[in-house]
Scaffold this motif. Structure first.
Motif, PDB file in Angstrom:
ATOM      1  N   HIS A  74      29.364  57.706  41.608  1.00 23.13           N
ATOM      2  CA  HIS A  74      29.909  59.005  41.165  1.00 23.13           C
ATOM      3  C   HIS A  74      28.847  59.841  40.444  1.00 23.13           C
ATOM      4  CE1 HIS A  74      31.577  56.655  37.424  1.00 23.13           C
ATOM      5  NE2 HIS A  74      30.324  56.986  37.230  1.00 23.13           N
ATOM      6  N   ASN A  86      34.726  55.710  34.787  1.00 22.95           N
ATOM      7  CA  ASN A  86      34.483  55.685  33.353  1.00 22.95           C
ATOM      8  C   ASN A  86      34.176  57.073  32.849  1.00 22.95           C
ATOM      9  OD1 ASN A  86      31.801  55.272  34.711  1.00 22.95           O
ATOM     10  ND2 ASN A  86      31.100  55.582  32.617  1.00 22.95           N
ATOM     11  N   HIS A 139      32.096  59.502  30.465  1.00 22.06           N
ATOM     12  CA  HIS A 139      30.706  59.470  30.013  1.00 22.06           C
ATOM     13  C   HIS A 139      30.569  60.289  28.741  1.00 22.06           C
ATOM     14  CE1 HIS A 139      30.740  58.739  34.368  1.00 22.06           C
ATOM     15  NE2 HIS A 139      29.656  58.032  34.208  1.00 22.06           N
ATOM     16  N   HIS A 196      32.719  63.975  35.570  1.00 18.53           N
ATOM     17  CA  HIS A 196      32.208  63.763  36.927  1.00 18.53           C
ATOM     18  C   HIS A 196      32.557  62.381  37.471  1.00 18.53           C
ATOM     19  CE1 HIS A 196      28.923  61.898  34.517  1.00 18.53           C
ATOM     20  NE2 HIS A 196      28.816  61.099  35.562  1.00 18.53           N
ATOM     21  N   GLU A 220      28.377  49.681  35.577  1.00 18.82           N
ATOM     22  CA  GLU A 220      29.559  50.396  36.077  1.00 18.82           C
ATOM     23  C   GLU A 220      30.218  49.674  37.252  1.00 18.82           C
ATOM     24  OE1 GLU A 220      28.607  55.080  34.994  1.00 18.82           O
ATOM     25  OE2 GLU A 220      28.315  54.413  37.043  1.00 18.82           O
ATOM     26  N   TYR A 269      24.489  58.885  27.363  1.00 17.33           N
ATOM     27  CA  TYR A 269      25.525  59.843  27.771  1.00 17.33           C
ATOM     28  C   TYR A 269      25.791  60.870  26.684  1.00 17.33           C
ATOM     29  CZ  TYR A 269      26.280  56.836  31.742  1.00 17.33           C
ATOM     30  OH  TYR A 269      26.112  56.115  32.879  1.00 17.33           O
TER      31      TYR A 269
HETATM   32 FE   LIG Z   1      28.841  56.828  35.764  1.00 20.14          FE
END
Ligand SMILES: [Fe+3]
Ligand SMILES: [Fe+3]
Lengths: 284, 146, 284, 146
Positions: free
Chosen positions: A12, A57, A59, A125, A240, B80
């Motif tokens: 992804h 997941n 982020h 996303h 992931e 992140y």
């Molecule tokens: Fe990811």
């Protein structure tokens, strides 16, 4: 009765969303990535699922460090695409399926999975890029989507084994839902990538392809792989991939049914920092 | 702590666990604040002043000002979260990731197009892969500064 | 090495907090309630624990319907008493133990409990009333407190069995923490009460006392009691008692040790709508 | 739904499950808003106007205006959320709980001091305890209205 008819697995990568949104899909860099999903889009269109149970997941978008749920199920009627710092992606809102989501939450919690129920969150996303890859750029997404967010950001993250068992509980939950529904389950994220430190850019093509082989043929054994192997072999963000085991655990063969049919398999390096892996498995 | 943390011996890699998270709490929460356009504007107008609104350590503030992502990660940042700084600067994930290797943008991009970094020699600290400490910085970007 | 030395069980009725804060403890209505904790305060003072792992439930205070974690562990350094609509209780802030809390989270998640990690939340009467009952009205709470919130508000709530197993995982986690610490684990909520509908005010003295007997002598069997029994016999809010099983699961006898010593036992009806139950068990 | 919900046959009792939660989402979120002093003041100044800011059903708004907690619960309210209305009105949990039985405050308080409501006859719908539908309202408060 609701039934899980197929599972879909895909990376992804945010840059894929950006490429799509900015109309770069035919550029030489991106063309091979999107070509890998040509079959998938046609396939999805034919399958016409009513609901996609979408494992992904967050982020650091909906969940900051204030609140880190290991497993979170979205039971709301609607989820907006998140502003991840570049403005929200120009994609439709995600329409949930509150009844099925609440039913799954009920069943899976009674099965000793300690979910967090979420009625308000924006989706990043991790959720919208797989939808774009599988559905293209429609005015509205063609089906309902139940977002299911897994913590793979702050350690410890759930084990592959725990994810695989959860998939099995999700299958039991879906198949105990009265109304006739065609449900797909998607596992997203991965494949090998590392976004941090001097080891950034790690790609392990052999490991990724072995992961795909084993996900198809011996998911039970694969689910026992420790975290350490993912990180060491497939990069810090390769972890992931445990999410794929949730989708795999929900397939019929894990519950005494026939082995799934491999409808499609695709692998490409790179998309930005990441190896792109993609698989479609159909229940017979 | 007698916890199972086998991930401590992977070169060039920091696992974001509860320990790192505690260290980097305010650094990461500062990053989250950049998801709002208003805050991005205020940060860009005066970075130092904006950072001073947060109970971050001086070292964390300096690392942000220098856009030294490796140092940010060492001080508890998570990629992140740090990506929100990149977004504010108009940088892509590829640019951010590459910046931690010492490579120029082109060098890093070319490495990825050629199949990415190999895992050989990079599984354990003490091997001889390009991500090992004794091979840093890897590219021309870092060398310019030396 | 950190050790769990004792467990404490107590109701956490908000009216008890109000009575205390308003100086009503010697009124005839309240005097017998507080008398039941005279021993406990002396006991607590002698024990001098470093940390209390405090299992409670949030009552629509920190968690709205937007976000419902089954199990949430507070890993922050500090938690403020919440304004539940009457203004915050005039009690000290709660000082956490981030290192031990993070260690427990790490260990327990690796043991397949799907916790939510929380770094910012206010704590309501569910947590502060037990502290007041055990510690009185000090300037500062005499030890660190790790808040552990259990969803018992929206069904399905975790089963008694799941809670009992979680207690066992918490014990393993605490005893693998390096630094020397005296840790207590408290289970709060209950006993019989119902706050809603024409059945409000239900009290089941026999059932409550049988619950206390079994919690002491046969917790394993007790943990298999289905939710339905709690609600039917002890009122809709009696379900809070599942939280006591977390504390009980963390005691030494469940892990092959000797049976705990009953240091104190108390039962009284009523405090507002509720039966007050209280128990102190010491590991030998 | 083929879920295990054995709690449906308990008299005078509504279990707050996902189904109720969905029904009562905005009602309960309105209640949460009363945890802020500002909102409490605005609500008290004009209850109807404040309620109209929320996407609640008319039936839910009416039940709140009437302080009919049984009806609020039937429409998806949960007692811990509804308690914020009570707090705004300066009511205790005992007053709120009592209000759902049809008893006066004194009647309910006396019942509690005498040991509370007995479970006998109140375990299952169809028995003859005081919480059964055919015995409502139980006290003098409700009878005044009839
Ligand atoms: Fe990811
Ligand atoms: Fe309570």
């Amino acid at each position: 009765m609701a039934r899980i008819t197929a599972s879909v697995y895909t990376s992804h990568v945010p840059a894929i969303g950006a490429a799509l949104d900015l109309g770069k899909t035919t550029e030489p860099y991106w063309q091979p990535v999107f070509a890998g999903y040509d079959f998938s889009k046609r396939w999805f269109d034919q399958q016409r699922p009513d609901v996609v149970f979408l494992v992904y997941n967050d982020h650091a978008t909906a969940f900051s460090l204030d609140f880190i749920p290991t497993f979170a199920i979205g039971t709301a009627a609607r989820f907006e695409p998140a502003d991840e710092g570049w403005g929200p992606r120009p994609v439709p809102p995600v329409i949930g399926h509150p009844e099925l989501a609440a039913h799954i939450a009920h069943s899976v919690i009674q099965d000793d999975f300690d979910l967090t129920i979420v009625n308000r969150m924006d989706v990043d996303h991790g959720l919208t890029v797989p939808l774009s890859l599988m559905c293209g750029q429609p005015e509205a997404w063609p089906c309902a989507v139940i977002p299911f967010a897994v913590n793979v950001v702050q350690y410890p993250v759930p084990s592959g084994r725990r994810c695989f068992m959860l998939g099995q509980a999700i299958r039991r939950a879906v198949e105990s839902f009265g109304p006739e529904l065609n449900v797909q389950i998607w596992g997203t994220g991965g494949m090998s990538h590392q976004l941090q430190g001097p080891r950034a850019g790690l790609i392990n093509r052999e490991w990724d392809n072995r992961f795909l082989d084993r996900l198809i043929a011996e998911p039970d054994a694969l689910s026992r792989l420790p975290h350490d192997d993912y990180v060491r072999e497939a990069g810090s963000e390769g972890i992931e991939l445990v999410m794929w085991l949730i989708a795999r655990g929900a397939m019929a063969d894990i519950h005494g049914g026939a082995a799934p049919k491999v409808a499609h398999r695709f692998y490409h390096v790179p998309a930005s920092n990441t190896a792109v892996g993609h698989l479609i498995l159909e229940n017979s | 702590m007698a916890l199972d943390k086998p991930y401590k011996d992977i070169p060039g890699t920091t696992i974001f666990d509860a320990e790192q998270s505690r260290k980097g709490y305010w650094l990461n929460q500062f990053c989250m604040s950049l998801m709002k356009a208003d805050n991005r504007a205020r940060f860009k107008a005066n970075e130092r002043a904006y950072l001073d609104e947060w109970p971050m350590t001086e070292a964390q503030k300096d690392a942000v000002l220098a856009r030294d992502l490796n140092e940010c990660i060492r001080l508890g940042g998570n990629i992140y979260f740090l990506a929100k700084i990149g977004a504010t600067d108009g940088k892509s994930f590829q640019q951010m990731a590459g910046s931690m290797t010492g490579m120029t943008e082109d060098e890093y991009r070319n490495m990825m197009v050629a199949g990415g970094r190999s895992v050989e020699g990079n599984r354990r600290i003490g091997e001889d892969g390009d991500a090992q400490a004794h091979h840093q910085p890897q590219g021309q970007a870092g060398k310019k500064d030396q």
